[in-house]
Write a protein that holds these residues in place. Structure first.
Motif, mmCIF file in Angstrom:
data_model
loop_
_atom_site.group_PDB
_atom_site.id
_atom_site.type_symbol
_atom_site.label_atom_id
_atom_site.label_comp_id
_atom_site.label_asym_id
_atom_site.label_seq_id
_atom_site.Cartn_x
_atom_site.Cartn_y
_atom_site.Cartn_z
ATOM 1 N N LEU A 133 14.961 53.485 36.362
ATOM 2 C CA LEU A 133 16.409 53.379 36.542
ATOM 3 C C LEU A 133 17.127 53.734 35.237
ATOM 4 O O LEU A 133 18.085 54.517 35.244
ATOM 5 C CB LEU A 133 16.800 51.969 36.987
ATOM 6 N N ARG A 134 16.658 53.160 34.131
ATOM 7 C CA ARG A 134 17.278 53.445 32.825
ATOM 8 C C ARG A 134 17.181 54.935 32.499
ATOM 9 O O ARG A 134 18.138 55.557 32.024
ATOM 10 C CB ARG A 134 16.588 52.631 31.724
ATOM 11 N N SER A 135 16.017 55.517 32.751
ATOM 12 C CA SER A 135 15.820 56.945 32.457
ATOM 13 C C SER A 135 16.700 57.816 33.347
ATOM 14 O O SER A 135 17.297 58.795 32.879
ATOM 15 C CB SER A 135 14.352 57.318 32.649
ATOM 16 N N LEU A 136 16.792 57.457 34.626
ATOM 17 C CA LEU A 136 17.602 58.220 35.571
ATOM 18 C C LEU A 136 19.080 58.143 35.200
ATOM 19 O O LEU A 136 19.812 59.141 35.280
ATOM 20 C CB LEU A 136 17.380 57.702 36.992
ATOM 21 N N GLU A 137 19.522 56.960 34.808
ATOM 22 C CA GLU A 137 20.915 56.799 34.384
ATOM 23 C C GLU A 137 21.227 57.697 33.189
ATOM 24 O O GLU A 137 22.299 58.311 33.122
ATOM 25 C CB GLU A 137 21.187 55.334 34.041
ATOM 26 N N GLN A 138 20.296 57.769 32.243
ATOM 27 C CA GLN A 138 20.514 58.641 31.089
ATOM 28 C C GLN A 138 20.562 60.107 31.500
ATOM 29 O O GLN A 138 21.380 60.876 31.001
ATOM 30 C CB GLN A 138 19.388 58.432 30.068
ATOM 31 N N TRP A 139 19.677 60.482 32.417
ATOM 32 C CA TRP A 139 19.611 61.879 32.847
ATOM 33 C C TRP A 139 20.893 62.294 33.572
ATOM 34 O O TRP A 139 21.449 63.366 33.315
ATOM 35 C CB TRP A 139 18.397 62.064 33.757
ATOM 36 N N ILE A 140 21.360 61.422 34.457
ATOM 37 C CA ILE A 140 22.628 61.689 35.163
ATOM 38 C C ILE A 140 23.785 61.647 34.175
ATOM 39 O O ILE A 140 24.669 62.513 34.168
ATOM 40 C CB ILE A 140 22.863 60.658 36.288
ATOM 41 N N GLY A 141 23.797 60.632 33.319
ATOM 42 C CA GLY A 141 24.877 60.476 32.348
ATOM 43 C C GLY A 141 24.933 61.603 31.339
ATOM 44 O O GLY A 141 25.999 61.911 30.803
ATOM 45 N N ASN A 212 10.174 60.440 29.705
ATOM 46 C CA ASN A 212 10.505 60.986 28.385
ATOM 47 C C ASN A 212 11.297 62.280 28.485
ATOM 48 O O ASN A 212 12.160 62.561 27.641
ATOM 49 C CB ASN A 212 9.231 61.206 27.564
ATOM 50 N N THR A 213 11.030 63.071 29.512
ATOM 51 C CA THR A 213 11.831 64.275 29.723
ATOM 52 C C THR A 213 13.256 63.917 30.111
ATOM 53 O O THR A 213 14.224 64.469 29.574
ATOM 54 C CB THR A 213 11.209 65.162 30.820
ATOM 55 N N LEU A 214 13.406 62.986 31.047
ATOM 56 C CA LEU A 214 14.741 62.573 31.490
ATOM 57 C C LEU A 214 15.570 62.048 30.329
ATOM 58 O O LEU A 214 16.770 62.336 30.228
ATOM 59 C CB LEU A 214 14.633 61.504 32.575
ATOM 60 N N THR A 215 14.949 61.285 29.439
ATOM 61 C CA THR A 215 15.712 60.644 28.362
ATOM 62 C C THR A 215 15.968 61.562 27.177
ATOM 63 O O THR A 215 17.032 61.498 26.559
ATOM 64 C CB THR A 215 15.000 59.370 27.865
ATOM 65 N N ASN A 216 15.028 62.435 26.851
ATOM 66 C CA ASN A 216 15.203 63.277 25.657
ATOM 67 C C ASN A 216 15.965 64.553 25.935
ATOM 68 O O ASN A 216 16.744 65.005 25.085
ATOM 69 C CB ASN A 216 13.834 63.572 25.029
ATOM 70 N N LEU A 217 15.798 65.151 27.112
ATOM 71 C CA LEU A 217 16.606 66.321 27.460
ATOM 72 C C LEU A 217 18.075 65.940 27.589
ATOM 73 O O LEU A 217 18.967 66.702 27.220
ATOM 74 C CB LEU A 217 16.097 66.940 28.765
ATOM 75 N N ALA A 304 19.212 62.424 15.341
ATOM 76 C CA ALA A 304 20.565 61.950 15.019
ATOM 77 C C ALA A 304 21.611 63.021 15.299
ATOM 78 O O ALA A 304 22.672 62.733 15.867
ATOM 79 C CB ALA A 304 20.629 61.519 13.556
ATOM 80 N N LEU A 305 21.319 64.264 14.926
ATOM 81 C CA LEU A 305 22.294 65.342 15.100
ATOM 82 C C LEU A 305 22.511 65.660 16.575
ATOM 83 O O LEU A 305 23.638 65.943 16.999
ATOM 84 C CB LEU A 305 21.815 66.590 14.352
ATOM 85 N N SER A 306 21.449 65.585 17.363
ATOM 86 C CA SER A 306 21.577 65.833 18.805
ATOM 87 C C SER A 306 22.088 64.607 19.550
ATOM 88 O O SER A 306 22.366 64.672 20.744
ATOM 89 C CB SER A 306 20.220 66.245 19.393
ATOM 90 N N CYS A 307 22.205 63.480 18.828
ATOM 91 C CA CYS A 307 22.661 62.206 19.402
ATOM 92 C C CYS A 307 21.688 61.681 20.461
ATOM 93 O O CYS A 307 22.111 61.063 21.442
ATOM 94 C CB CYS A 307 24.068 62.335 19.984
ATOM 95 N N THR A 308 20.396 61.936 20.259
ATOM 96 C CA THR A 308 19.386 61.453 21.191
ATOM 97 C C THR A 308 18.968 60.022 20.863
ATOM 98 O O THR A 308 18.884 59.164 21.742
ATOM 99 C CB THR A 308 18.140 62.361 21.171
ATOM 100 N N GLY A 309 18.679 59.762 19.598
ATOM 101 C CA GLY A 309 18.266 58.413 19.215
ATOM 102 C C GLY A 309 16.792 58.149 19.411
ATOM 103 O O GLY A 309 16.340 57.010 19.286
ATOM 104 N N SER A 310 16.025 59.184 19.720
ATOM 105 C CA SER A 310 14.577 59.027 19.817
ATOM 106 C C SER A 310 14.013 58.819 18.411
ATOM 107 O O SER A 310 14.548 59.348 17.440
ATOM 108 C CB SER A 310 13.977 60.285 20.448
#
Length: 476
Positions: A133-141, A212-217, A304-310
């Motif tokens: 759910l968290r990953s999907l929310e990030q991907w949609i968001g 990891n793809t959903l959250t980092n892309l 940080a520059l891409s604003c990913t936070g990984s």
């Protein structure tokens, strides 16, 4: 004279109903994961999904469209859509995890806005369905809740154009907004499949590869592992993640040009040029001045520059970073990558516009009287209004940042770490100095929530929403 009346709220409600329906469908999808992994808590997903679908349907069908949709309506819809998405996600987590509303809302607002900050210290203990759910929310968001709904539920036309612009998007890949959104969708889906395949080639399990793809892309970065990407201890995984973060931070227009084979246009894109220049500059400074290991430097600079936070470092290791490296990353988190991408923060094009504007002013003063100073960025003319807009937005951005930073410092947190956390929240990044936690006091937690929300919407729509409600309900 009233600029917003109650009749405008009916128009907002009608289009908000579409968004609610879309959110109701999205939050039901993790039920598939629950079934696959034998998790039995279905009601936690079904009930909030039905609530969102039902209220959305009522608003869509029975809200009279009192006036044609305008940009102000689109902005108000966008603001309320993000709040509603966070609320529905919160209902799921409150039921499934038995946590309070403040922490549930924080977690979901962070996920939907692609911020990536988390209140959970042990995410590996969470059910697989909640992780998905968290990953999907990030991907949609990452695309934008409103953008997704335009592509699925709203017919082409003026409404789509107004809603598209309401999420701070200006670029058009195709002549119509509906076709632009569909093209963005196909690019996004293609890269999603590519990311899953690349992670799979590194030996990563399928569930991990998908998440990891959903959250980092999407440049969300909220991980399913306590040590984030550092859990895998694999250079191949790090390289794939950096590649996905750069893809996510690059304008969809540039992706489209690359797919069409227009590589000269891609190479001339000033935002892409500046992105790689910043990555090289800040990495070199981090290694040779900040005394940080090369892989750790380039990974976190891109993050940080891409604003990913990984991250590939633990929270304790990040807190122990030198003050210089933290400042470098703060600058990256404030800048962001390209407009028209999934990234957050100020965006590189605004920084370039303001710097160029200052340069043109200096040249105007130095040039002979009557001289005409050409003002172009990437062969496009730049007006005084565009320079003022960029400068005004950056000023508002720093005012909001100061407010959030002040709240954290008032509660006794280290000033530099507080600035890092505030910049991370407002830029929708997710790198943390350990300040964000389940036990963070309510006031700073609310300040970070507001910061994430305002940062994702780029501030102005929220101010329009507030003023709109004041106008609509004030006594004549």
């Amino acid at each position: 004279m009233r600029y917003v009346g109650k009749r405008d709220l009916f128009t907002v409600g009608k289009y908000l109903g579409n968004i609610m329906q879309g959110i109701g469908f999205v939050v039901a999808l993790p039920l598939i994961v629950a079934l696959i992994y034998g998790e039995s808590d279905f009601l936690s997903f079904i009930v909030p999904s039905i609530i969102s679908l039902s209220i959305g349907t009522v608003l869509k069908r029975y809200s009279p469209e009192e006036c044609a949709i305008r940009l102000k309506h689109g902005m108000m819809v966008a603001c309320l859509a993000w709040l509603w998405a966070g609320f529905i996600g919160s209902l799921i987590m409150m039921s499934a995890l038995n946590i309070d509303f403040a922490n549930a809302f924080f977690e979901n607002m962070s996920a939907w806005t692609g911020s990536g900050l988390t209140v959970f210290s042990n995410v590996e203990a969470l059910p697989k369905s909640i992780l998905f759910l968290r990953s999907l929310e990030q991907w949609i968001g990452g695309l934008g809740v409103v953008i997704v709904v335009i592509g699925v539920l709203i017919r082409p036309g003026t409404a789509a154009a107004r809603l598209y612009k309401s999420e701070a998007r200006e670029e058009r890949i195709k002549p119509s907004i509906a076709n632009t959104v569909r093209t963005i969708w196909w690019i996004y889906l293609t890269y999603t499949v590519l990311g899953i395949v690349l992670y799979g080639l590194t030996g990563m399990p399928l569930f991990d590869a998908i998440n990891n793809t959903l959250t980092n892309l999407s440049t969300g970065g909220m991980s399913i592992k306590n040590l984030n990407i550092g859990y895998y201890r694999s250079d191949a995984v790090y390289l794939v993640t950096m590649f996905l973060m750069i893809l996510g931070g690059t304008s969809f227009l540039v992706h489209y040009q690359a797919i069409k084979g227009r590589f000269s246009n891609v190479l001339r894109d000033i935002q892409l040029q500046a992105t790689f220049a910043f990555i090289i500059l800040f990495t070199v400074l981090s290694v040779y001045v900040g005394d940080v290991a090369p892989i750790e430097s380039i990974y976190h600079v891109i993050s940080a520059l891409s604003c990913t936070g990984s991250s590939i470092s633990s929270t304790s290791q990040m807190v122990a970073w030198s003050g210089y490296f933290k400042i470098v990353l703060i600058i990256c988190m404030l800048t962001g990558m390209a407009a028209g991408s999934t990234t957050g923060a100020v965006k590189i094009i605004r920084v370039i516009t303001v710097l160029k504007g200052a340069y043109w002013d200096i040249m105007r003063i130095l040039a002979p009287e009557g001289s005409v100073i050409p003002r172009k960025i990437s062969c496009k003319s730049v007006s005084d209004a565009e320079i003022r807009e960029a400068g005004s937005y950056i000023s508002l951005y720093f005012i909001l940042l100061f407010f959030t930073w002040s709240v954290l410092v008032t509660y006794g947190y280290d000033p530099l770490n507080s600035l890092f956390e505030a910049a991370s929240a407002q830029g929708n990044v997710g790198l943390s100095m350990g300040i964000t936690s389940f036990n963070l006091p309510l006031i700073p937690k609310m300040a970070l929530i507001i910061s994430m929300w305002l940062g994702r919407l780029e501030i102005i729509p929220v101010l329009v929403l507030i003023r709109g409600f004041v106008e609509a309900f004030k006594v004549s």
